[in-house]
Design an enzyme around this catalytic site. Structure first.
Site, PDB file in Angstrom:
ATOM      1  N   ASP A  88       6.399   1.467 -10.326  1.00 14.78           N
ATOM      2  CA  ASP A  88       7.656   1.777 -11.022  1.00 14.78           C
ATOM      3  C   ASP A  88       7.391   2.522 -12.326  1.00 14.78           C
ATOM      4  O   ASP A  88       6.298   2.453 -12.889  1.00 14.78           O
ATOM      5  CB  ASP A  88       8.487   0.509 -11.265  1.00 14.78           C
ATOM      6  CG  ASP A  88       7.777  -0.560 -12.087  1.00 14.78           C
ATOM      7  OD1 ASP A  88       6.562  -0.761 -11.901  1.00 14.78           O
ATOM      8  OD2 ASP A  88       8.440  -1.187 -12.946  1.00 14.78           O
ATOM      9  N   GLU A 150       6.824  -3.697 -12.586  1.00 14.46           N
ATOM     10  CA  GLU A 150       5.921  -4.047 -13.690  1.00 14.46           C
ATOM     11  C   GLU A 150       6.604  -3.823 -15.020  1.00 14.46           C
ATOM     12  O   GLU A 150       6.499  -4.625 -15.946  1.00 14.46           O
ATOM     13  CB  GLU A 150       4.644  -3.206 -13.612  1.00 14.46           C
ATOM     14  CG  GLU A 150       3.543  -3.639 -14.595  1.00 14.46           C
ATOM     15  CD  GLU A 150       3.637  -3.029 -15.981  1.00 14.46           C
ATOM     16  OE1 GLU A 150       2.952  -3.491 -16.901  1.00 14.46           O
ATOM     17  OE2 GLU A 150       4.420  -2.077 -16.183  1.00 14.46           O
TER      18      GLU A 150
HETATM   19 ZN   LIG Z   1       2.211   0.812 -17.053  1.00 16.14          ZN
END
Ligand SMILES: [Zn+2]
Length: 399
Positions: A88, A150
């Site tokens: 992401d 993340e």
């Molecule tokens: Zn990163």
């Protein structure tokens, strides 16, 4: 993809550059699905006979991918090295980009695009090694771990780690390619983030004494957080190995009120602690709550239903491995640099580390270039990453 009219000479191999372009070409902003990218990588690995294991989020809109290149002796479960990256990226909303963000564009000695430094290039360069690794044969397994979410609190990788543990996969070590300038990083700060909601009492602004002003109460707490930040800055504790050598506190978003002539009923703000691994973030939150509690009697004197509430948004533990393990030594051999670094940003390293997998961070680019408009990475950094992968191959390959 954007093909520049005249490509400057690049030290990167075409396969790696192509792979970076492919991954950057997927808009994997954290709020959206990453399945386009994940399925593309699954198919790429599938072309080499490598089976990917996907672990999904609750809505099955996002997935982690875990795949193993087996050792020549058939071993797929033990003593492997994980190459790990999140898929992401942060949003490009309201950022002034000069190039299409979801295309990797060559500009002089840079590659520009969302995620080129944080952190698709590392994953791409690693994936581009697959044909070579398979051709040379492996003495120990190499795993690829690609995660979702993340950027919004290292959410996805927790499922990936649980899944590999459940399947009896016990890697020896993990290399996370967050941008570290290709330095081997063995520690990072922890991060806790919270949303505070102040519920006040609405009133006509000519009658302020019969209201509870949620914006003003919130701003007192925000000021208290700023005082805490100054205290950490001035009095520590300190760890000089970090670029910002103390715990930081920051309020990033605030929303409250509806009109100037109304005493506002609600105010919400988001704040975070980025703490040295040795510090206790629970104690910091407790300190803020104790201060907030001192504001309550005045609020309750007007309206007993007013309140101040704190909700956790995310928690990433700090990570401190001191570098005394096999994967740190491996990283040192592959990077060619002898010192270990520490970084102020959180990562998935803490979660692998806490699951018993020795972990380092080592990836191309610098965190200062991440999350920015016109995010870029120097081609030199990408070449260093490719050289790192080449030396890693020498360490793990049979021939
Ligand atoms: Zn990163």
């Amino acid at each position: 993809m954007n093909a520049p009219a005249a490509s400057p000479p690049t030290p990167l191999q075409d396969a790696a550059l192509k792979m970076i372009r492919a991954l950057v070409g997927f808009d994997t902003t954290s709020r959206d699905s990453n399945l386009g990218l994940i399925h593309w990588v699954r198919d790429y690995l599938g072309g080499y006979g490598i089976v990917s294991q996907l672990t999904f989020d609750d809505d099955r809109r996002k997935a982690n991918l875990f795949a193993t290149l087996p050792a020549q002796d058939g071993n797929t479960t033990t003593n492997g090295v994980v190459l790990s990256g999140h898929t992401d990226v942060v949003p490009v909303d309201d950022q002034p980009w000069d190039t299409p963000p979801f295309e990797a564009t060559l500009e002089g000695n840079r590659l520009v695009g969302r995620g080129v430094t944080d952190m698709k290039s590392f994953s791409a360069i690693a994936l581009a090694q697959v044909p070579m690794l398979l051709r040379r044969g492996l003495r120990r397994p190499v795993h690829f771990a690609l995660s979702y979410d993340e950027e919004v609190g290292c959410i996805g990788v927790r499922r990936l780690i649980a899944d590999i543990a459940a399947r009896g996969i016990r890697p020896a070590g993990c290399i996370i390619g967050e941008p570290s300038g290709m330095r081997v990083v063995v520690a990072h700060k922890g991060k806790r983030s919270y949303r505070c909601h102040v519920r006040g009492h609405e009133a006509h602004s000519a009658l302020t004494v019969s209201g509870v002003n949620a914006v003003q109460v919130a701003s007192e707490i925000v000021s208290f957080l700023a005082q805490m930040a100054r205290r950490f800055r001035d009095r520590g504790p300190f760890d000089a190995a970090y670029e910002v050598p103390f715990t930081t506190v920051h309020t990033g978003v605030i929303r409250g009120g509806t009109a100037l002539n109304i005493v506002p009923r609600d105010c919400r703000f988001d704040f975070e602690f980025r703490h040295l691994p040795s510090e206790d973030p629970e104690a910091m939150l407790a300190e803020v709550k104790r201060f907030a509690a001192t504001l309550l009697p005045e609020m309750h004197a007007v309206d007993a239903s007013t309140y101040i509430e704190f909700d956790p948004l995310s928690a990433t533990p700090g990570f401190e491995s001191h570098g005394g393990n096999e994967i740190a030594e491996l990283g040192r051999r592959c990077s060619g640099s002898s010192d270990f670094g520490k970084v102020s940003f959180g990562s998935e390293a803490a979660l692998f580390h806490n699951a018993g997998v020795q972990t380092i961070i080592c990836g191309p680019g610098h965190i200062a270039q991440a999350h920015q408009p016109n995010e870029w990475v120097a081609l030199e950094q990408l070449a260093l990453c490719e050289a790192f992968m080449g030396r890693l191959a020498d360490q793990v390959c049979a021939t």
